[in-house]
Design a protein around this motif. Structure first.
Motif, PDB file in Angstrom:
ATOM      1  N   LEU A 101       0.860  -1.143  -0.029  1.00  0.00           N
ATOM      2  CA  LEU A 101      -0.062   0.021  -0.079  1.00  0.00           C
ATOM      3  C   LEU A 101       0.966   1.086  -0.026  1.00  0.00           C
ATOM      4  N   ASP A 102       0.648   2.229  -0.793  1.00  0.00           N
ATOM      5  CA  ASP A 102       1.276   3.416  -0.878  1.00  0.00           C
ATOM      6  C   ASP A 102       0.700   4.294   0.247  1.00  0.00           C
ATOM      7  N   VAL A 103       1.322   4.768   1.312  1.00  0.00           N
ATOM      8  CA  VAL A 103       0.849   5.226   2.391  1.00  0.00           C
ATOM      9  C   VAL A 103       1.889   6.476   2.961  1.00  0.00           C
ATOM     10  N   LYS A 104       2.365   7.012   1.641  1.00  0.00           N
ATOM     11  CA  LYS A 104       3.386   8.081   1.762  1.00  0.00           C
ATOM     12  C   LYS A 104       2.833   9.558   2.639  1.00  0.00           C
ATOM     13  N   HIS A 105       1.551   9.576   2.463  1.00  0.00           N
ATOM     14  CA  HIS A 105       1.013  10.857   3.428  1.00  0.00           C
ATOM     15  C   HIS A 105       0.901  10.568   4.796  1.00  0.00           C
ATOM     16  N   PHE A 106       1.240   9.460   5.274  1.00  0.00           N
ATOM     17  CA  PHE A 106       1.048   9.230   6.714  1.00  0.00           C
ATOM     18  C   PHE A 106       2.327   8.749   7.450  1.00  0.00           C
ATOM     19  N   SER A 107       2.376   8.926   8.565  1.00  0.00           N
ATOM     20  CA  SER A 107       3.697   8.533   9.379  1.00  0.00           C
ATOM     21  C   SER A 107       3.238   7.360  10.063  1.00  0.00           C
ATOM     22  N   ALA A 113       5.878  -3.849   7.376  1.00  0.00           N
ATOM     23  CA  ALA A 113       7.116  -2.799   7.371  1.00  0.00           C
ATOM     24  C   ALA A 113       6.630  -1.583   6.399  1.00  0.00           C
ATOM     25  N   LEU A 114       7.440  -0.529   6.946  1.00  0.00           N
ATOM     26  CA  LEU A 114       7.082   0.666   6.144  1.00  0.00           C
ATOM     27  C   LEU A 114       8.461   1.070   5.580  1.00  0.00           C
ATOM     28  N   SER A 115       8.490   1.361   4.191  1.00  0.00           N
ATOM     29  CA  SER A 115       9.867   1.577   3.455  1.00  0.00           C
ATOM     30  C   SER A 115      10.069   3.064   3.668  1.00  0.00           C
ATOM     31  N   PRO A 116      11.212   3.418   3.404  1.00  0.00           N
ATOM     32  CA  PRO A 116      11.239   4.948   3.455  1.00  0.00           C
ATOM     33  C   PRO A 116      10.657   5.658   2.166  1.00  0.00           C
ATOM     34  N   GLU A 117      10.186   4.991   1.282  1.00  0.00           N
ATOM     35  CA  GLU A 117       9.528   5.667   0.250  1.00  0.00           C
ATOM     36  C   GLU A 117       7.966   5.840   0.516  1.00  0.00           C
ATOM     37  N   GLY A 118       7.520   5.298   1.806  1.00  0.00           N
ATOM     38  CA  GLY A 118       6.126   5.262   2.268  1.00  0.00           C
ATOM     39  C   GLY A 118       5.334   4.380   1.561  1.00  0.00           C
TER      40      GLY A 118
END
Length: 104
Positions: free
Chosen positions: A12-18, A69-74
């Motif tokens: 999932l692209d979650v780059k807008h969330f911490s 896991a959350l990647s550096p790219e979000g």
């Protein structure tokens, strides 16, 4: 969502969330992903975001083996190995001292 012979995965692209704004949990046979952040300023004014996703855990996947896991790219990845196929095995037979069925 992807199911290979050796691994199940959801990306999932979650780059807008911490990471603190993300919640991943297993409820019954489903993986639930919830993300939310309160109103905050951006280049156009103020924005708030929230989403809920639910994925059925496929047969052959142990929900207890799921990791995220959350990647550096979000990109949030949720993965689990597929269960190994059942292997044939012999079951030893032990001797009991007492009868299995007792008469009345």
């Amino acid at each position: 969502m992807k199911l290979d012979k050796d691994k199940f995965s959801v990306l999932l692209d979650v780059k807008h969330f911490s990471p603190e704004e993300l919640n991943v949990k297993v409820v019954g046979d489903y993986i639930e992903v919830h993300a939310k952040h309160e109103e905050r300023p951006d280049e156009h004014g103020y924005i708030s975001r929230e989403f809920h996703r639910r994925y059925m855990v496929p047969k052959g996947i142990d929900p207890a083996a799921l990791t995220s896991a959350l990647s550096p790219e979000g990109v949030l990845s949720i993965t689990a190995p597929t269960k190994a196929p059942q292997v044939e095995r012999s079951i030893p037979i032990s001797r009991q001292e007492k009868p299995a069925v007792t008469g009345k």
